[in-house]
Each structure stands twice: as C-alpha cells, then as structure tokens.
Motif scaffolding. Structure first.
Motif, PDB file in Angstrom:
ATOM      1  N   LEU A  30      32.329  16.443  46.315  1.00 57.90           N
ATOM      2  CA  LEU A  30      31.677  17.342  46.337  1.00 57.90           C
ATOM      3  C   LEU A  30      31.278  17.856  44.793  1.00 57.90           C
ATOM      4  CD1 LEU A  30      31.114  20.148  47.725  1.00 57.90           C
ATOM      5  CD2 LEU A  30      33.349  20.937  46.548  1.00 57.90           C
ATOM      6  N   VAL A  31      30.102  18.220  44.537  1.00 57.10           N
ATOM      7  CA  VAL A  31      29.611  18.850  43.292  1.00 57.10           C
ATOM      8  C   VAL A  31      28.802  19.909  43.569  1.00 57.10           C
ATOM      9  CG1 VAL A  31      27.322  17.313  43.533  1.00 57.10           C
ATOM     10  CG2 VAL A  31      28.165  18.354  41.248  1.00 57.10           C
ATOM     11  N   LYS A  32      29.003  20.990  42.766  1.00 58.90           N
ATOM     12  CA  LYS A  32      28.635  22.470  42.900  1.00 58.90           C
ATOM     13  C   LYS A  32      27.649  22.729  41.812  1.00 58.90           C
ATOM     14  CE  LYS A  32      32.381  24.433  45.430  1.00 58.90           C
ATOM     15  NZ  LYS A  32      33.441  25.700  45.701  1.00 58.90           N
ATOM     16  N   SER A  33      26.908  23.584  42.045  1.00 53.89           N
ATOM     17  CA  SER A  33      26.001  24.379  40.850  1.00 53.89           C
ATOM     18  C   SER A  33      26.754  25.009  39.877  1.00 53.89           C
ATOM     19  CB  SER A  33      25.067  25.122  41.489  1.00 53.89           C
ATOM     20  OG  SER A  33      25.524  26.371  42.183  1.00 53.89           O
ATOM     21  N   PRO A  34      26.217  25.197  39.022  1.00 57.64           N
ATOM     22  CA  PRO A  34      27.177  26.049  37.737  1.00 57.64           C
ATOM     23  C   PRO A  34      27.726  27.406  38.128  1.00 57.64           C
ATOM     24  CG  PRO A  34      25.292  24.785  36.523  1.00 57.64           C
ATOM     25  CD  PRO A  34      25.209  24.820  38.153  1.00 57.64           C
ATOM     26  N   VAL A  88      32.774  15.162  37.546  1.00 58.86           N
ATOM     27  CA  VAL A  88      31.975  16.029  37.507  1.00 58.86           C
ATOM     28  C   VAL A  88      31.696  16.546  36.123  1.00 58.86           C
ATOM     29  CG1 VAL A  88      30.746  18.431  38.042  1.00 58.86           C
ATOM     30  CG2 VAL A  88      31.976  17.177  39.851  1.00 58.86           C
ATOM     31  N   GLU A  89      30.132  16.199  35.319  1.00 61.02           N
ATOM     32  CA  GLU A  89      29.861  16.544  34.101  1.00 61.02           C
ATOM     33  C   GLU A  89      28.724  17.566  33.868  1.00 61.02           C
ATOM     34  OE1 GLU A  89      29.084  12.654  32.405  1.00 61.02           O
ATOM     35  OE2 GLU A  89      31.106  12.146  32.468  1.00 61.02           O
ATOM     36  N   PRO A  90      28.828  18.449  33.077  1.00 60.40           N
ATOM     37  CA  PRO A  90      27.861  19.491  32.898  1.00 60.40           C
ATOM     38  C   PRO A  90      26.540  18.830  32.083  1.00 60.40           C
ATOM     39  CG  PRO A  90      29.343  19.650  31.181  1.00 60.40           C
ATOM     40  CD  PRO A  90      29.828  18.604  32.062  1.00 60.40           C
ATOM     41  N   VAL A  91      25.530  19.313  32.409  1.00 58.52           N
ATOM     42  CA  VAL A  91      24.255  18.964  32.136  1.00 58.52           C
ATOM     43  C   VAL A  91      23.588  20.016  31.437  1.00 58.52           C
ATOM     44  CG1 VAL A  91      21.762  17.715  32.470  1.00 58.52           C
ATOM     45  CG2 VAL A  91      23.823  16.994  33.613  1.00 58.52           C
ATOM     46  N   PHE A 128      23.859  12.591  41.405  1.00 63.82           N
ATOM     47  CA  PHE A 128      23.254  13.780  41.920  1.00 63.82           C
ATOM     48  C   PHE A 128      23.563  15.003  40.684  1.00 63.82           C
ATOM     49  CE2 PHE A 128      23.529  12.754  46.335  1.00 63.82           C
ATOM     50  CZ  PHE A 128      22.601  13.487  47.034  1.00 63.82           C
ATOM     51  N   GLN A 129      22.392  15.941  40.758  1.00 61.50           N
ATOM     52  CA  GLN A 129      22.489  16.912  39.593  1.00 61.50           C
ATOM     53  C   GLN A 129      22.127  18.215  40.625  1.00 61.50           C
ATOM     54  OE1 GLN A 129      21.181  14.558  35.737  1.00 61.50           O
ATOM     55  NE2 GLN A 129      20.266  16.483  36.151  1.00 61.50           N
ATOM     56  N   VAL A 130      23.327  19.186  40.508  1.00 59.46           N
ATOM     57  CA  VAL A 130      22.938  20.360  41.086  1.00 59.46           C
ATOM     58  C   VAL A 130      22.835  21.587  40.125  1.00 59.46           C
ATOM     59  CG1 VAL A 130      23.861  21.918  42.792  1.00 59.46           C
ATOM     60  CG2 VAL A 130      24.337  19.440  42.995  1.00 59.46           C
ATOM     61  N   SER A 131      21.691  22.246  39.991  1.00 58.86           N
ATOM     62  CA  SER A 131      21.578  23.325  39.285  1.00 58.86           C
ATOM     63  C   SER A 131      21.496  24.860  40.000  1.00 58.86           C
ATOM     64  CB  SER A 131      20.065  23.317  38.631  1.00 58.86           C
ATOM     65  OG  SER A 131      19.060  23.366  39.578  1.00 58.86           O
ATOM     66  N   ASN A 132      21.400  25.898  39.736  1.00 58.41           N
ATOM     67  CA  ASN A 132      21.551  27.136  40.410  1.00 58.41           C
ATOM     68  C   ASN A 132      20.507  27.338  41.277  1.00 58.41           C
ATOM     69  OD1 ASN A 132      23.865  27.609  38.938  1.00 58.41           O
ATOM     70  ND2 ASN A 132      22.972  29.137  37.382  1.00 58.41           N
ATOM     71  N   ASP A 133      19.414  26.411  41.071  1.00 57.31           N
ATOM     72  CA  ASP A 133      17.842  26.547  41.770  1.00 57.31           C
ATOM     73  C   ASP A 133      17.746  25.320  42.678  1.00 57.31           C
ATOM     74  OD1 ASP A 133      17.447  25.123  39.595  1.00 57.31           O
ATOM     75  OD2 ASP A 133      15.330  25.883  39.332  1.00 57.31           O
ATOM     76  N   GLY A 134      18.480  24.476  42.491  1.00 61.77           N
ATOM     77  CA  GLY A 134      18.335  23.183  43.472  1.00 61.77           C
ATOM     78  C   GLY A 134      19.238  21.896  43.178  1.00 61.77           C
ATOM     79  N   VAL A 135      18.802  20.995  44.188  1.00 61.93           N
ATOM     80  CA  VAL A 135      19.554  19.721  44.016  1.00 61.93           C
ATOM     81  C   VAL A 135      18.569  18.648  43.788  1.00 61.93           C
ATOM     82  CG1 VAL A 135      20.874  18.418  45.661  1.00 61.93           C
ATOM     83  CG2 VAL A 135      21.100  20.451  45.748  1.00 61.93           C
ATOM     84  N   ALA A 136      19.226  17.624  43.103  1.00 60.30           N
ATOM     85  CA  ALA A 136      18.232  16.321  42.910  1.00 60.30           C
ATOM     86  C   ALA A 136      19.134  15.259  42.847  1.00 60.30           C
ATOM     87  CB  ALA A 136      17.685  16.616  41.460  1.00 60.30           C
ATOM     88  N   PHE A 137      18.526  14.174  43.288  1.00 58.01           N
ATOM     89  CA  PHE A 137      19.388  13.039  43.360  1.00 58.01           C
ATOM     90  C   PHE A 137      18.297  11.566  43.009  1.00 58.01           C
ATOM     91  CE2 PHE A 137      17.958  13.555  47.756  1.00 58.01           C
ATOM     92  CZ  PHE A 137      17.570  12.343  48.114  1.00 58.01           C
TER      93      PHE A 137
END
Length: 649
Positions: A30-34, A88-91, A128-137
């Motif tokens: 699992l990876v979640k948005s901030p 999980v690492e912050p961007v 995968f990167q998950v931000s508050n407004d979306g998902v990208a891979f």
C-alpha cells in the motif's frame, strides 16, 4: 478473486506485504497520499501479473488494473517474481511556471517502488507516486546495457467501476483528413458516454480522458516523454470498462524513424497518471506539470508569455501580405499585445526581406514577430510554405541563423505526423535547437504537450484541439462550440497550454454564431496559453465598447492562481484566475437555456469592488459595477450559450 495468489522472491517480505488490507479479504502492498484520502494497492494476481487498484476515502474508484510491459527480449507482464519493495518515501517539489494555471506550485506525494524479475531474469521496477490530487506510475529497467532494447506492447490499464461515464476524444486515423495531416487531436469529445464504449475509430482515444464514477472524477493522461518514447493513447476497445494503453499507428513516424519505444538500459519510461477527486480537484490540478521533467538549466523566460494579433483565421491566406501585417502590428501595439503572428506563405507573399522590414517596424512599436512553418517532410501533402526547413539540424540551424538576424522572436510550426518515437524526437530536436536563439515555439497540427512546457519553458503553447479555425470552416463546428468550449477546461486544457485561438467578438463570414459576445470574451480567461493568439481583427475590435477593448488590453498573460467556482463538462464553466492583486472571474454557458449561478467568492477581498461585463439586450454587451458584501456571494445570470467576465480588486 483479486490477488488470490501472491508470489514473492523472499519469505521475509510476506509479513510486510500482507500488512495492508485489500479487497475481498486479500492483502497487498500500500501507498497513500499525504492526506491519506487516496490509496493505491499493488500486488500480483494468480498469473503472477502485477496489478493495482485505487481507493478514494476507502472506496474503490479504479478496479484491479494491469501493470507491465513486453520488451523485445523479455515479458514483464506475467510470470513475474516480486524480489523486494522500497519503503514509502516523501516527494517534495516547488517550481515556477508561466504557461500554466498557477505560477508557483508545490507538489507533495508519497513514493514506493516494487522490484520485479521476469522468468528470463530481466529486472523491472514499478514506481508509484500518490499525491492528494492523483496517482501516477511508471516503469524502470535498472540493468545496464548499451544494446538497444524495444517495447513491443504495454499492458497498463485503467479499469473503471460499473456505471462510470466518460468524456473521450477519438484519435483520428493516421494519414487521414485534409492533405493527410492527421492525427492532430482535433476531434470533438464524446460527452457523458458509458465507459467501455468502443472508439468510432480504430486508433482509439486521446489523452486527457475524463471519467465520472459516483462522486469521483478521474482524468487519465501521460507525461515526461523523452526521445526514447512514443506518445500513447487508450485503445479503441475497452471491455468491461477497462482501458489499455496503446502504441501509435506504424505510419506515425518521421521518415526513416521508428514508432515504438527504444532505448539502451537503464531506461525510465513516461508517467501514466490519473488525477482523482472532485470536479474542483480536476479543474485545479497541476499533476501533469508536477510530474513533468524539469528544465535542463534555468532560463529567464519572464518576458516570453503574451498576447498576439493574428490575421489568418478571419482573413485567410490572402491576408498574409505586407500591408495587412503592418496593420496587424499597429493593432497589437494599440491593444498592448506583445506579438503579431505572420502565418503561412509569408515567404512567398511577403518575402524574407520585406518580412525583415515588418520586424523592424514592429520593434519600433514594441511588438515582436512570430512566423509560421510547415514541419512536413513526406508525411502530409499540405502545400503551404515555408516547408521542410525544420527537418534536419543543419537546415534548422541555417534557418534559425537567418531568422535571428532578421530579429524574429519565435516560430509556429504546423502539420506534424503523429506520435511515433521518431516524431516525438523531432519535436524535441526543434525545441532544443530553438532554445539558444531565444525563440518562443508554438506547435500546431500537433500532439498533446504532456508537460513539455516545463522542461522547455520557451514552448509557449500547442494546438492539439479543435480550435476556432474550424468554426470559420463550416457551420456544424459553430454549432458544436458551446458544448466543446465547456468541455475542454476539464480535459485538454487542464494541464497543458492550448492554442485554441479564441475570441471573435464581431462576426465570422458565412457562419451563424451560436455563442454570445460575452461567451467569446470570457474565453480570454477560461482558456490558458503561454501566448494567446486572438482571432478578432482590427475592424471587429473597433466596433466594441471602450470598456470591452480595455478589458482585452488588460487581461493578463500569466496567472498566479486558479480556482474552480462552478461547472459541469459540456454544460457550464466558471473559473476564477488571479494576477497581481486582481481576480478575474469568467463563466460560459454550454447550453441553450438561461442559467443563474450562485458564485462563492470568499477567496476575493472582503467588500471587494470591480465590474462585470455580461450579455446585454440583442447582440450588445452590458457593464455593471460589482460591490461584494461581507458574505462574498453573488448571483449571476448567463443567457443561453452566454457568458460573463468579472474583475475584482
């Protein structure tokens, strides 16, 4: 059952991977948005194929969807082993951009990488990167090899919930259309159709693709294309609402070049992205720019964005003559616009020497000159010139030296040939060669920018839309404009600058307008473009009230912020954009019925003052003062296919 058989290269990973709950009682990583509201779950299905799903506030908004690539030497879509996964690492990223809806942007996301191995022993990472407004891979081949590898197929998919509705633009077939100029992203979006509807063309659907499922909106696109990559699209068939990434038609290539992606290793592929949230989230998102490649080196582009006068849409090829272009330079100067675009056939109908005279004349008026080129080699039969001078580095350098000596400020380059890898490299070659000359660039008859404007800040705009020029061609396009113009702020123009060439306030010969004057005026705020080319001619502008002319003189070219106020694709758009200390609020009505909208303007100054321009009686404008009360709520009535603009201090 989803994720019914998970396979791991190391037993010690088992506990970590099963820590996150998954659908139907299964488990996944699992990876979640901030903010914790979006979550992506990644795992392996029974065929050891990597899959993912997306939840918003605990509810599945994207069902189990496929991941993977098929390379010429290895299949990374099935029979894989998960060897390890990262923490999980912050961007975090902050950047400034002048060709978007918001000048200063902050991107925060959480990133996780899954390391996979194929049966052949080859390695592939899924990022995968998950931000508050979306998902990208995206995918990464970490091994090192000088041998060029190629991709045969991508199996990445987006599997939508039952009942999902879609706003999708068909991809035109290669070598079709006038002078074989397609594909050029110049079709109308099909509105509110059931997800899974086959495309009317075998070429599939273009990005961005908009979907609505329950209370959630999703916008699918891609970004960070390098010269190793092709531009992709969604395939024509989407059984059960599952859309799969497709590669271009083999004919979409630069002469002698390839279509599918190719690269030595290591190799990082483009982002696949899904903006997720409310319609406000979609309209305000900068995800496509957040994920874009950064400029190779900082450059001062603060003086590049602007507005342009342009004769071609209403006067056609015959308007490309010395006297008319001189008049349009005077027009730009009188309006305070920084550019005049001299379009096709300038080399024949004006000539290089007299164009240089126009450049000198414009310089004295504080106006810069842009000139048009036909990009074509042999991929289209469009006869307009200058033609084929962009094809090689040597011919570009020779022409750019000549243009620089003339004092030309930039180029509009038209009629590109699709999305193949070699054609993508052609775009980037032009941008890289133009940068040292300080030229601004506008690509027409072109692909979607996909965030290139961040990596190349001198890229001011790209067409990739069925713009105003089509309205001048035939009545059916004018009939479509209200719905079309209220759709593209939620699709094509969400991330990337768009050269729609808006605003005709007077008339178009032989065409009955379906939109009001205030609707057209509002497009100067609704649509974003680094250089905004206005289609209205001097004679038409002279008929407008002084307050309308003043508005067109003052409307900004760079926006500090953007807020979604109200709207629905194809029906209504109300946006507010900030520049300096002013807010510009604009609305357009996509339906032939009068509407009253209640605007929540609490972002504006308390007891702010200003003015509003709306449709008056008949074909007239009306201006009225605006004095906000403390509640900062305001009701505005839009006439059928009408609009308004408002300026608040």
């Amino acid at each position: 059952m989803l994720f019914s058989s998970l396979h791991f290269g190391c037993p010690c990973l088992l506990a970590a991977l099963f820590a996150a709950p998954f659908l139907h009682g299964q488990s996944a990583s699992l990876v979640k948005s901030p903010d914790g509201r979006l979550a992506v779950e990644v795992g392996m299905n029974a065929g050891r194929a990597p899959v993912y799903l997306v939840r918003r506030e605990g509810q599945v908004v994207l069902r189990e969807s496929r991941l993977g690539l098929i390379r010429d030497d290895a299949d990374f879509s099935k029979e894989l082993v998960l060897t390890s996964e990262s923490k999980v690492e912050p961007v975090n990223d902050k950047y400034e951009i002048l060709t978007a809806k918001r000048r200063l942007n902050v991107y925060r996301a959480n990133r996780k990488v899954w390391h996979l191995a194929a049966a052949s022993g080859g390695k592939m990472d899924v990022i995968f990167q998950v931000s508050n407004d979306g998902v990208a891979f995206r995918y990464f081949f970490p091994e090192t090899s000088t041998q060029t590898r190629s991709l045969k197929e991508e199996v990445s998919s987006f599997h939508f919930q039952p009942g999902t509705k879609a706003w999708l633009q068909p991809m035109s077939v290669a070598k079709s259309g006038w002078a074989q100029v397609n594909p050029a992203y110049e079709e109308y979006y099909q509105e509110d159709i059931p997800a899974g509807t086959p495309s009317p063309t075998p070429a599939g659907w273009v990005y961005p693709a908009l979907f609505h499922s329950g209370g959630t909106w999703l916008l699918v696109s891609e970004g960070s294309l390098s010269r190793h990559d092709c531009g992709t699209r969604l395939r024509a068939e989407s059984p059960d609402g599952e859309y799969t990434v497709g590669y271009p038609d083999p004919r979409e290539n630069f002469p002698g070049g390839g279509v599918n992606p190719e690269s030595p290793l290591p190799w990082l592929t483009p982002w696949r992205m899904i903006a997720v949230g409310s319609l406000k989230t979609i309209a305000e998102s900068t995800l496509g720019i957040d994920l874009a490649d950064k400029p190779a080196q900082p450059a001062d582009v603060s003086k590049l964005p602007g507005k342009a006068s342009w004769s071609w849409p209403l006067l056609g090829d015959s308007g490309t003559n010395y006297d008319t272009q001189k008049a349009f330079i005077d027009y730009a100067a009188a309006m305070g616009w920084g550019y005049t675009l001299i379009d096709a056939l300038w080399d024949k109908q004006i000539g290089y020497d007299r164009t240089r005279e126009l450049v000198d004349y414009a310089r004295g008026k504080g106006v810069k000159i842009l000139v048009w080129y036909n990009s074509a080699g042999d991929w289209n039969t469009a006869p307009q010139t200058p033609r084929s001078l962009m094809l090689t580095h040597q011919s570009r350098a020779k022409e750019f030296d000549r243009l620089q000596a003339m004092g030309v400020a930039g180029l509009k380059i038209d009629f590109f040939g699709g999305d193949g890898r070699s054609m993508i490299a052609y775009y980037l070659d032009i941008l890289e060669d133009a940068a040292p000359y300080g030229f601004v660039v506008n690509f027409h008859g072109a692909t979607l920018p996909r965030g290139w404007q961040r990596a190349y800040p001198h890229l001011m705009t790209m067409e990739a839309v069925k713009g105003l020029e089509f309205i001048t061609f035939e009545q059916s396009n004018a009939d479509e404009e209200p719905v079309h113009a209220t759709t593209i702020p939620f699709t094509r123009n969400v991330f990337d600058p768009m050269d729609f060439t808006p605003v005709v306030l007077d008339k178009i010969n032989r065409i009955q307008r379906r939109t009001t004057k205030a609707f057209e005026l509002a497009l100067s705020v609704i649509f974003t473009s680094g250089v905004q080319h206005y289609a209205e001619i001097p004679q038409g502008m002279a008929k407008m009230p002084a307050y309308v002319q003043d508005f067109m003189k003052q409307v900004p070219s760079v926006w500090d912020d953007t807020k979604f106020i109200d709207g629905y694709p194809g029906k209504l758009v109300v946006l507010a954009r900030k520049s300096g200390g002013r807010w510009y609020v604009a609305g357009i009505n996509g339906e032939a019925v009068e509407k009253t909208v209640s605007l929540d303007l609490r972002f504006a100054p308390a007891r702010g003052t200003g003015f509003m321009i709306t449709d008056g009686d008949g074909q007239l404008f009306e201006q009225k003062p605006v004095n906000l009360r403390a509640a900062r709520k305001l009701d505005v009535t839009l006439k059928p296919n009408g609009g308004f603009v408002m300026v608040l201090n």
